[in-house]
Motif scaffolding. Structure first.
Motif, PDB file in Angstrom:
ATOM      1  N   TYR A 147      -5.969 -16.333  16.270  1.00  0.00           N
ATOM      2  CA  TYR A 147      -6.803 -15.577  15.332  1.00  0.00           C
ATOM      3  C   TYR A 147      -8.164 -16.252  15.170  1.00  0.00           C
ATOM      4  CZ  TYR A 147      -8.800 -14.114  10.933  1.00  0.00           C
ATOM      5  OH  TYR A 147      -9.679 -13.690   9.962  1.00  0.00           O
ATOM      6  N   SER A 148      -8.148 -17.581  14.988  1.00  0.00           N
ATOM      7  CA  SER A 148      -9.393 -18.313  14.789  1.00  0.00           C
ATOM      8  C   SER A 148     -10.322 -18.165  15.988  1.00  0.00           C
ATOM      9  CB  SER A 148      -9.083 -19.788  14.520  1.00  0.00           C
ATOM     10  OG  SER A 148     -10.271 -20.522  14.327  1.00  0.00           O
ATOM     11  N   ARG A 149      -9.764 -18.249  17.193  1.00  0.00           N
ATOM     12  CA  ARG A 149     -10.604 -18.114  18.397  1.00  0.00           C
ATOM     13  C   ARG A 149     -11.207 -16.719  18.493  1.00  0.00           C
ATOM     14  NH1 ARG A 149      -6.251 -21.081  20.591  1.00  0.00           N
ATOM     15  NH2 ARG A 149      -5.333 -19.171  21.464  1.00  0.00           N
ATOM     16  N   SER A 150     -10.420 -15.704  18.154  1.00  0.00           N
ATOM     17  CA  SER A 150     -10.944 -14.335  18.238  1.00  0.00           C
ATOM     18  C   SER A 150     -12.065 -14.114  17.230  1.00  0.00           C
ATOM     19  CB  SER A 150      -9.813 -13.321  18.011  1.00  0.00           C
ATOM     20  OG  SER A 150      -9.347 -13.362  16.677  1.00  0.00           O
ATOM     21  N   VAL A 151     -11.913 -14.697  16.040  1.00  0.00           N
ATOM     22  CA  VAL A 151     -12.951 -14.574  15.020  1.00  0.00           C
ATOM     23  C   VAL A 151     -14.248 -15.228  15.493  1.00  0.00           C
ATOM     24  CG1 VAL A 151     -13.662 -15.433  12.745  1.00  0.00           C
ATOM     25  CG2 VAL A 151     -11.442 -14.322  13.022  1.00  0.00           C
ATOM     26  N   GLU A 152     -14.140 -16.416  16.081  1.00  0.00           N
ATOM     27  CA  GLU A 152     -15.336 -17.114  16.537  1.00  0.00           C
ATOM     28  C   GLU A 152     -16.034 -16.335  17.652  1.00  0.00           C
ATOM     29  OE1 GLU A 152     -16.792 -19.653  15.218  1.00  0.00           O
ATOM     30  OE2 GLU A 152     -15.229 -19.955  13.713  1.00  0.00           O
ATOM     31  N   ALA A 153     -15.258 -15.749  18.542  1.00  0.00           N
ATOM     32  CA  ALA A 153     -15.860 -14.968  19.633  1.00  0.00           C
ATOM     33  C   ALA A 153     -16.620 -13.756  19.088  1.00  0.00           C
ATOM     34  CB  ALA A 153     -14.776 -14.529  20.612  1.00  0.00           C
ATOM     35  N   VAL A 154     -16.012 -13.075  18.125  1.00  0.00           N
ATOM     36  CA  VAL A 154     -16.669 -11.919  17.506  1.00  0.00           C
ATOM     37  C   VAL A 154     -17.929 -12.357  16.766  1.00  0.00           C
ATOM     38  CG1 VAL A 154     -16.415 -10.172  15.692  1.00  0.00           C
ATOM     39  CG2 VAL A 154     -14.578 -10.532  17.338  1.00  0.00           C
ATOM     40  N   THR A 155     -17.837 -13.484  16.088  1.00  0.00           N
ATOM     41  CA  THR A 155     -18.974 -13.973  15.302  1.00  0.00           C
ATOM     42  C   THR A 155     -20.134 -14.381  16.201  1.00  0.00           C
ATOM     43  OG1 THR A 155     -17.409 -14.749  13.642  1.00  0.00           O
ATOM     44  CG2 THR A 155     -19.657 -15.563  13.479  1.00  0.00           C
ATOM     45  N   ASP A 156     -19.840 -14.941  17.366  1.00  0.00           N
ATOM     46  CA  ASP A 156     -20.909 -15.247  18.322  1.00  0.00           C
ATOM     47  C   ASP A 156     -21.719 -14.003  18.645  1.00  0.00           C
ATOM     48  OD1 ASP A 156     -20.138 -17.887  18.464  1.00  0.00           O
ATOM     49  OD2 ASP A 156     -19.050 -17.691  20.362  1.00  0.00           O
ATOM     50  N   GLN A 157     -21.021 -12.905  18.924  1.00  0.00           N
ATOM     51  CA  GLN A 157     -21.699 -11.665  19.280  1.00  0.00           C
ATOM     52  C   GLN A 157     -22.461 -11.085  18.091  1.00  0.00           C
ATOM     53  OE1 GLN A 157     -21.842 -10.464  22.479  1.00  0.00           O
ATOM     54  NE2 GLN A 157     -20.812 -12.405  22.955  1.00  0.00           N
ATOM     55  N   ALA A 158     -21.878 -11.226  16.893  1.00  0.00           N
ATOM     56  CA  ALA A 158     -22.573 -10.739  15.698  1.00  0.00           C
ATOM     57  C   ALA A 158     -23.866 -11.523  15.489  1.00  0.00           C
ATOM     58  CB  ALA A 158     -21.667 -10.867  14.477  1.00  0.00           C
ATOM     59  N   GLY A 159     -23.810 -12.841  15.668  1.00  0.00           N
ATOM     60  CA  GLY A 159     -25.011 -13.652  15.527  1.00  0.00           C
ATOM     61  C   GLY A 159     -26.088 -13.235  16.506  1.00  0.00           C
ATOM     62  N   ALA A 160     -25.682 -12.953  17.758  1.00  0.00           N
ATOM     63  CA  ALA A 160     -26.638 -12.498  18.764  1.00  0.00           C
ATOM     64  C   ALA A 160     -27.267 -11.163  18.362  1.00  0.00           C
ATOM     65  CB  ALA A 160     -25.946 -12.376  20.125  1.00  0.00           C
TER      66      ALA A 160
END
Length: 444
Positions: A147-160
Motif C-alpha cells: 500500500y505504501s509503495r502504491s501511494v508513493e508512486a501515485v504521489t510522484d505523479q501528482a507532484g509532477a
C-alpha cells in the motif's frame, strides 16, 4: 542564536527551527503548487526540522516538515519545490487518513493471526501455532508495504502534475531523486522492492522522467528571484548549522556575495566575535538598507551580545518594514523587555499581544509577554501568559498549567475574554490531571 528560534520536538530526536525569512520563502514558493492542487495556501504550515538527512514528510494534518539536510543538499530552488510538490500530493490525496486505515487493517491481520496461533498452541500444535503467527505478521507487513509503495508512486505523479500546472520544471524533482539514489548506493540501502515503503528510486526516476520531460516547462530554469532567495536561506542555514571552520571553508572571506556574508555573520557570531559579525551585516545593509531580515539579523547580533539598547533600533525598523512577521516582532519584544523599563514594557505588551494573536503557538513570545506583565505588576495576566506557554509543551505537567491558570482566573476581571480563556485552560488542565496525562496542543 541569530534569527533562528529552536523548539524542542519530543516526538523526534531533532529540534524544530523557526526563522521568519525561511518560513516566508517556503510559503511564497509553494503558493502556486498549493493552488494547482486545489488547496488553501493559508491552511498549510511549514516546519523546519533540525535533521541532516535528506527528507521531508507530512504529519498532523496539513503540515509539511522539511529537514535542514534537504535544503543544504539541494543545488537549486526547483529541487526544493519538487519535494514540496510531492508532499503536497500526500495532502491533496488525503494519504494520512488512508495511511491510518491501512495500518489498522495490517494490525487487524496481525492480531487475528496472533489469536489463531495462540489457540493452536493451546491445543497442542506449537509448531502450527508459531507458523500461523509468523505467516500473519508477514502478510500484514506485505500488505502495508505494498500500500505504501502504491501511494508513493501515485504521489510522484501528482507532484509532477502540480508542477506542470504551476509552470515549473519537474527537472528539480528528478535531480532530487538522483541524490536519493546516490545516497542509497553509498550507504547500501536495500534494493529489494518487496520490503520497502517506497518504490525503488530508479523506478521512480524512470517513470517521472517520462512524465516531466514531456512538459513544455521542462527546460525552464528556476525563477531568478526564487533562486536568489533560496541561496540566501541556504547560506543562513549553513552558517547556523555548521561549525564555523566549515562555514569559512564553504564561504571564504574572498567571497563577498550576499549568501557568503550571511553565512559568515552566523559563524562569527557563534565564535562571539561581535564586531566581525556586525561588519558582515553592515556590508549587507549597505547594499539593501531596508531589507527587514538584514535588520533583524543586526538586531539579534546586538541583542545576544549584550548590546540591548542598540539592538532596539534595527529591530524596530525591521518591524516597521515587515509588520506581519511575528518572529521579528518577538525579537523586538524580547529586547524591550530586557531593558527592564516600565515604558518599554508597556510597548512590549502591545507588540507581543499582537504576536500571540498572529502566532499563538510561539512559546517564546508567551514567555516574553509574561515577563512584560510581571514588570508592570500585572500578575494575573503574567500567570495567563505562563499558562498559555506551558500548555504548548508536549507532556506538560497539567498541575503546573492549572496552577498558573487558577492564578489568572482569580485575578482577572470576570467574564472578560482573558478570564474565559484562563477558565478554558484551567478546565482542560484539570481534566488532564485527572486522567494522569500531560497536555500539549502543538500541531504535528
Amino acid at each position: 542564536m541569530v534569527a533562528f528560534l529552536v523548539l524542542a520536538s519530543p516526538a523526534r530526536a531533532q529540534s524544530l527551527l523557526r526563522d521568519a525569512e525561511t518560513e516566508r520563502f517556503l510559503h511564497d514558493i509553494s503558493r502556486p503548487i498549493f493552488e494547482a492542487a486545489g488547496l488553501d495556501p493559508r491552511a498549510i504550515s511549514f516546519y523546519l526540522v533540525g535533521d541532516p538527512s535528506i527528507n521531508a514528510f507530512v504529519a498532523g494534518g496539513q503540515n509539511i516538515f522539511i529537514n535542514t539536510g534537504l535544503i543544504l543538499q539541494a543545488d537549486n530552488v526547483n529541487e526544493l519545490i519538487g519535494v514540496i510538490a510531492h508532499e503536497t500530493g500526500h495532502i491533496a490525496g488525503g494519504h494520512l487518513i488512508r495511511h491510518d486505515d491501512a495500518a489498522a487493517k495490517a494490525g487487524n491481520i496481525s492480531i487475528l493471526s496472533l489469536l489463531v496461533g495462540v489457540a493452536a498452541m493451546a491445543a497442542g500444535g506449537g509448531d502450527a501455532g508459531m507458523a500461523a503467527m509468523m505467516a500473519g505478521q508477514s502478510l500484514a507487513q506485505g500488505n502495508y508495504l505494498a500500500y505504501s509503495r502504491s501511494v508513493e508512486a501515485v504521489t510522484d505523479q501528482a507532484g509532477a502534475e502540480f508542477l506542470e500546472k504551476s509552470g515549473i520544471s519537474g527537472e528539480g524533482l528528478i535531480s532530487f531523486f538522483r541524490k536519493l539514489q546516490e545516497m542509497e548506493f553509498r550507504y547500501g540501502y536495500t534494493q529489494d522492492a518487496y520490503i520497502r515503503t517506497h518504490p525503488l528510486t530508479g523506478d521512480r526516476i524512470e517513470k517521472l522522467q517520462e512524465r516531466v520531460s514531456a512538459s513544455p516547462h521542462y527546460a525552464k530554469p528556476p525563477k531568478a528571484e526564487d533562486q536568489t532567495r533560496f541561496l540566501r536561506i541556504k547560506a543562513k542555514l549553513a552558517g547556523y548549522i555548521n561549525e564555523p571552520p566549515r562555514t569559512f571553508q564553504l564561504y571564504p572571506e574572498t567571497d563577498t556575495s550576499m549568501p557568503a556574508r550571511l553565512a559568515r555573520a552566523y559563524a562569527w557570531h557563534k565564535l562571539a566575535h561581535r564586531e566581525e559579525a556586525e561588519a558582515e551585516v553592515d556590508a549587507l545593509l549597505a547594499q539593501k538598507p531596508d531589507d527587514p531580515y538584514f535588520l533583524e539579523m543586526k538586531g539579534q547580533i546586538l541583542l545576544e551580545s549584550g548590546k540591548v539598547e542598540e539592538a532596539i533600533v534595527p529591530l524596530r525598523r525591521s518591524v516597521q518594514i515587515q509588520p506581519n512577521e511575528p518572529l521579528i516582532a518577538t525579537s523586538l519584544g524580547h529586547a524591550l523587555v530586557a531593558m527592564e523599563n516600565p515604558d518599554l514594557a508597556r510597548e512590549a505588551v502591545t507588540i507581543l499581544r499582537r504576536v500571540v494573536t498572529q502566532d499563538p503557538e510561539n512559546p517564546f513570545a508567551w514567555f516574553q509577554l509574561g515577563m512584560a506583565y510581571t514588570q508592570l505588576g500585572d500578575e494575573a495576566r503574567a500567570a495567563l501568559a505562563s499558562a498559555e506557554r506551558l500548555s504548548l509543551q508536549y507532556n506538560a505537567n497539567p498541575a503546573e498549567v492549572a496552577y498558573h491558570a487558577h492564578r489568572a482566573v482569580s485575578g482577572l476581571p470576570k467574564n472578560t475574554p482573558e478570564w474565559l480563556r484562563a477558565q478554558d485552560i484551567l478546565l482542560i488542565a484539570q481534566e488532564a490531571a485527572r486522567n494522569g496525562r500531560g497536555k500539549g496542543r502543538r500541531r504535528g
